[in-house]
Design a protein around this motif. Structure first.
Motif, PDB file in Angstrom:
ATOM      1  N   VAL A 135      -8.255   4.071  -2.254  1.00 35.92           N
ATOM      2  CA  VAL A 135      -8.324   2.710  -1.061  1.00 35.92           C
ATOM      3  C   VAL A 135      -8.632   3.268   0.059  1.00 35.92           C
ATOM      4  O   VAL A 135      -9.804   2.634   1.154  1.00 35.92           O
ATOM      5  CB  VAL A 135      -7.504   1.503  -0.610  1.00 35.92           C
ATOM      6  CG1 VAL A 135      -6.359   1.558   0.084  1.00 35.92           C
ATOM      7  CG2 VAL A 135      -8.354  -0.368  -0.407  1.00 35.92           C
ATOM      8  N   CYS A 144       0.393  -1.022   0.252  1.00 36.38           N
ATOM      9  CA  CYS A 144       0.464   0.602   0.146  1.00 36.38           C
ATOM     10  C   CYS A 144       1.229   1.332  -0.160  1.00 36.38           C
ATOM     11  O   CYS A 144       1.807   1.664   0.370  1.00 36.38           O
ATOM     12  CB  CYS A 144      -0.856   0.310   1.003  1.00 36.38           C
ATOM     13  SG  CYS A 144      -2.444   1.418   0.835  1.00 36.38           S
ATOM     14  N   LEU A 203      -5.056  -0.693  -6.753  1.00 37.83           N
ATOM     15  CA  LEU A 203      -6.298  -0.543  -5.990  1.00 37.83           C
ATOM     16  C   LEU A 203      -6.316   0.754  -5.950  1.00 37.83           C
ATOM     17  O   LEU A 203      -5.567   1.137  -4.569  1.00 37.83           O
ATOM     18  CB  LEU A 203      -6.475  -1.433  -5.158  1.00 37.83           C
ATOM     19  CG  LEU A 203      -6.244  -2.390  -5.580  1.00 37.83           C
ATOM     20  CD1 LEU A 203      -6.273  -3.604  -3.752  1.00 37.83           C
ATOM     21  CD2 LEU A 203      -7.642  -3.315  -5.690  1.00 37.83           C
ATOM     22  N   ASP A 204      -6.829   1.712  -6.948  1.00 39.88           N
ATOM     23  CA  ASP A 204      -6.797   3.255  -6.199  1.00 39.88           C
ATOM     24  C   ASP A 204      -7.428   3.253  -5.070  1.00 39.88           C
ATOM     25  O   ASP A 204      -8.820   3.514  -5.739  1.00 39.88           O
ATOM     26  CB  ASP A 204      -6.541   4.020  -7.432  1.00 39.88           C
ATOM     27  CG  ASP A 204      -5.501   5.023  -8.307  1.00 39.88           C
ATOM     28  OD1 ASP A 204      -4.501   4.824  -7.311  1.00 39.88           O
ATOM     29  OD2 ASP A 204      -5.847   5.237  -9.464  1.00 39.88           O
ATOM     30  N   ALA A 220      -1.664  -1.001  -3.091  1.00 40.95           N
ATOM     31  CA  ALA A 220      -3.245  -0.076  -3.390  1.00 40.95           C
ATOM     32  C   ALA A 220      -2.563   0.837  -3.236  1.00 40.95           C
ATOM     33  O   ALA A 220      -1.374   1.119  -2.512  1.00 40.95           O
ATOM     34  CB  ALA A 220      -3.664  -0.709  -1.723  1.00 40.95           C
ATOM     35  N   THR A 221      -3.247   2.656  -3.340  1.00 41.39           N
ATOM     36  CA  THR A 221      -3.361   3.548  -3.476  1.00 41.39           C
ATOM     37  C   THR A 221      -3.907   4.441  -2.259  1.00 41.39           C
ATOM     38  O   THR A 221      -5.041   3.956  -1.945  1.00 41.39           O
ATOM     39  CB  THR A 221      -2.868   4.471  -4.970  1.00 41.39           C
ATOM     40  OG1 THR A 221      -3.756   4.741  -4.752  1.00 41.39           O
ATOM     41  CG2 THR A 221      -2.080   3.420  -6.079  1.00 41.39           C
ATOM     42  N   LEU A 231      -7.401  -8.965  -0.027  1.00 40.75           N
ATOM     43  CA  LEU A 231      -5.897  -8.708   0.758  1.00 40.75           C
ATOM     44  C   LEU A 231      -5.177  -9.345   1.591  1.00 40.75           C
ATOM     45  O   LEU A 231      -4.113  -8.442   2.166  1.00 40.75           O
ATOM     46  CB  LEU A 231      -6.121  -6.780   0.478  1.00 40.75           C
ATOM     47  CG  LEU A 231      -5.950  -5.891  -0.527  1.00 40.75           C
ATOM     48  CD1 LEU A 231      -6.758  -5.095  -0.065  1.00 40.75           C
ATOM     49  CD2 LEU A 231      -5.502  -6.564  -1.883  1.00 40.75           C
ATOM     50  N   SER A 234     -14.958  -2.630   1.677  1.00 38.39           N
ATOM     51  CA  SER A 234     -13.167  -2.929   2.582  1.00 38.39           C
ATOM     52  C   SER A 234     -13.236  -4.122   2.996  1.00 38.39           C
ATOM     53  O   SER A 234     -12.364  -4.037   3.401  1.00 38.39           O
ATOM     54  CB  SER A 234     -13.223  -1.407   3.733  1.00 38.39           C
ATOM     55  OG  SER A 234     -14.140  -1.537   4.040  1.00 38.39           O
TER      56      SER A 234
END
Length: 497
Positions: free
Chosen positions: A145, A73, A142-143, A190-191, A164, A157
């Motif tokens: 998050v 992430c 996964l933009d 993820a970001t 995840l 989530s």
């Protein structure tokens, strides 16, 4: 089945999906570490920690031949290259690339898929992306998050918890597929901008890598080697038709952008490129190299002036450091005495945490007035107003305690605040300084503002040791344990006459 039966089309699309999914099809990884490193360096300047982590991952695949992919992430302010890093990771590994935008997602079925009994049922985004990529081991971004929302359709989530978790995602269950699919070969990245908004259980499953903002020197290199060539190409301009010197880029960064990333800088370079494209298309005469006056003519007068940050040597005005979602920022805390009955008033759109910090600071100063050389009668004759300018912007957070103490003591004693000094840290009623977060972003903000001395809690010393020396060159750090340490360093000894 008879093609006229309603279930016919449902079954056909289901079987097509099962046949089109790449169950065992994997692309071959490019295991040349040197080449992968070159690809990452070519696409991104800096970001050493992320690159090292990805190369370690590659090295393990090379030695072992197989590895449950980690879930990384990347978090940090906007415009620092989190999403684009995913693309270059895919290119470096030689894998297919997919992107899932999670911003504003509020339906659990978007992740897990709908059951086939519903009309218009579809598989979830994860399965759709894998089908589109055509391989079982793509790199999937996964933009945003941290921007998933909860609604009456479930909590997406929580649905991501299975996706995840490297221990569980070997048997990922999609409601539409109704059979297990192995996601362990997928490299998920993820970001996020704000880690605090991510579901704690989800955060626990990911390996967090911070991407802080860039310092001035980094931004100049990024502009000259990445942004300028990109904008030339986007506007149909040849290399020799638009030239920027490092000095001009520095002028643009200092005068027109105040950010951690480079998105605003990119827009300003695009504006210069459009102006040049117009000159070329109109067949006007021009010099390839842009000068300072020409830049000012195109971009207008500079929006930011360093003079705004000259508040040293004033009684009662102290510079604090704040963490925001777009990186660090500096803020001023002012206090003033007015004839009254000893009341405390707070202005500047402060949140509950900052109001409490102000109350604690005020009570601590009252409790220690004799040691600080303040006449106790002043508390009965005067009201104290604490103000944080820019009232239109809501401000909250637990890092302004010592700043408020310094401002109050400076106001009551008439001692000036030292020049070019800033501080961050929370205080207790006993006068102990407690640690705070967001240190890296705060330091960048201080450096941008031309501050040279920083006061930090002693327990934040470890955060400084993790920062690259380039980021902190030219800054002096003092680590404090108590409010007395803060006042000794921040205030000039002689009271104003």
């Amino acid at each position: 089945l008879n093609p006229a039966v309603a279930e016919y089309s449902v079954q056909v699309t289901y079987l097509q999906l099962l046949l089109e999914l790449p169950w065992n099809d994997c692309t071959k990884d490019n295991l040349d570490l040197k080449q992968a490193r070159e690809q990452l360096d070519h696409d991104h300047f800096g970001l050493e920690e992320v690159k090292e982590r990805l190369l370690e991952h590659l090295a393990v695949i090379k030695l072992k031949g197989d590895l449950k992919s980690p879930i990384l992430c990347l978090y940090g302010p906007p415009g620092v290259g989190k999403t684009s890093l995913g693309k270059s990771v895919a290119a470096a590994l030689g894998r297919k690339f997919g992107r899932i935008a999670l911003g504003g997602l509020h339906d659990e079925a978007e992740i897990r898929g709908h059951r086939r009994t519903y009309i218009g049922a579809m598989p979830g985004r994860i399965v759709q992306t894998i089908k589109r990529c055509g391989s079982s081991n793509p790199v999937i971004i996964l933009d945003e998050v941290d921007k998933i929302s909860v609604s009456n359709h479930g909590d997406p989530s929580s649905a991501l918890l299975e996706v995840l978790d490297p221990e569980q995602n070997t048997t990922f269950h999609d409601n539409y597929l109704d059979t297990e699919y192995d996601l362990s070969k997928v490299l998920f990245i993820a970001t996020a901008n704000n880690v605090g908004n991510i579901n704690p259980a989800l955060r626990d499953r990911m390996e967090m890598i911070n991407i802080p903002g860039y310092i001035l020197e980094d931004k100049i290199q990024i502009a000259l080697h990445h942004l300028l060539s990109k904008q030339r190409e986007a506007h149909g301009i040849k290399e020799q038709e638009l030239i920027l010197t490092p000095q001009i880029v520095e002028q643009i960064i200092a005068g027109y952008t105040r950010e951690s990333g480079v998105r605003s800088l990119d827009k300003h370079i695009a504006k210069l490129a459009r102006s040049r494209a117009k000159q070329i298309a109109s067949e006007e005469a021009f010099a390839p190299e842009l000068g300072a006056k020409e830049v000012e003519k195109i971009l207008g007068k500079p929006k930011f002036l360093n003079e705004e940050y000259e508040v040293g040597g004033i009684v009662g005005v102290v510079t604090g450091l704040a963490w925001t979602e777009v990186g660090g920022d500096i803020l001023y805390i002012e206090s003033v005495l007015t004839p009254g009955k000893g009341r405390l008033s707070l202005t500047g759109n402060l949140g509950d945490v900052m109001k409490e910090s102000a109350t604690i600071a005020f009570e601590w100063v009252k409790a220690h007035c004799t040691e600080l050389g303040i006449d106790p009668e002043k508390f009965e004759k005067y009201d104290l107003n604490i103000h944080v300018p820019e009232g239109a912007i809501p401000k909250d957070g637990p890092s302004a305690g010592i700043t408020m103490v310094t401002s109050i003591v400076s106001t009551y004693t008439g001692r000036k605040v030292r020049d070019r000094i800033a501080m961050t840290g929370e205080t207790t009623l006993r006068g102990r300084v407690t640690p705070v977060g967001g240190i890296k972003e705060k330091i960048l903000a201080a450096k941008r503002a031309g501050i040279t001395t920083l006061l930090l809690p002693e327990e934040n010393r470890k955060d400084i040791e993790e920062i690259k020396p380039d980021y902190i060159r030219g800054l002096t750090f003092h680590y404090v344990r108590t409010n007395d340490d803060v006042l000794q360093l921040a205030l000039e000894p002689q009271a104003q006459q």
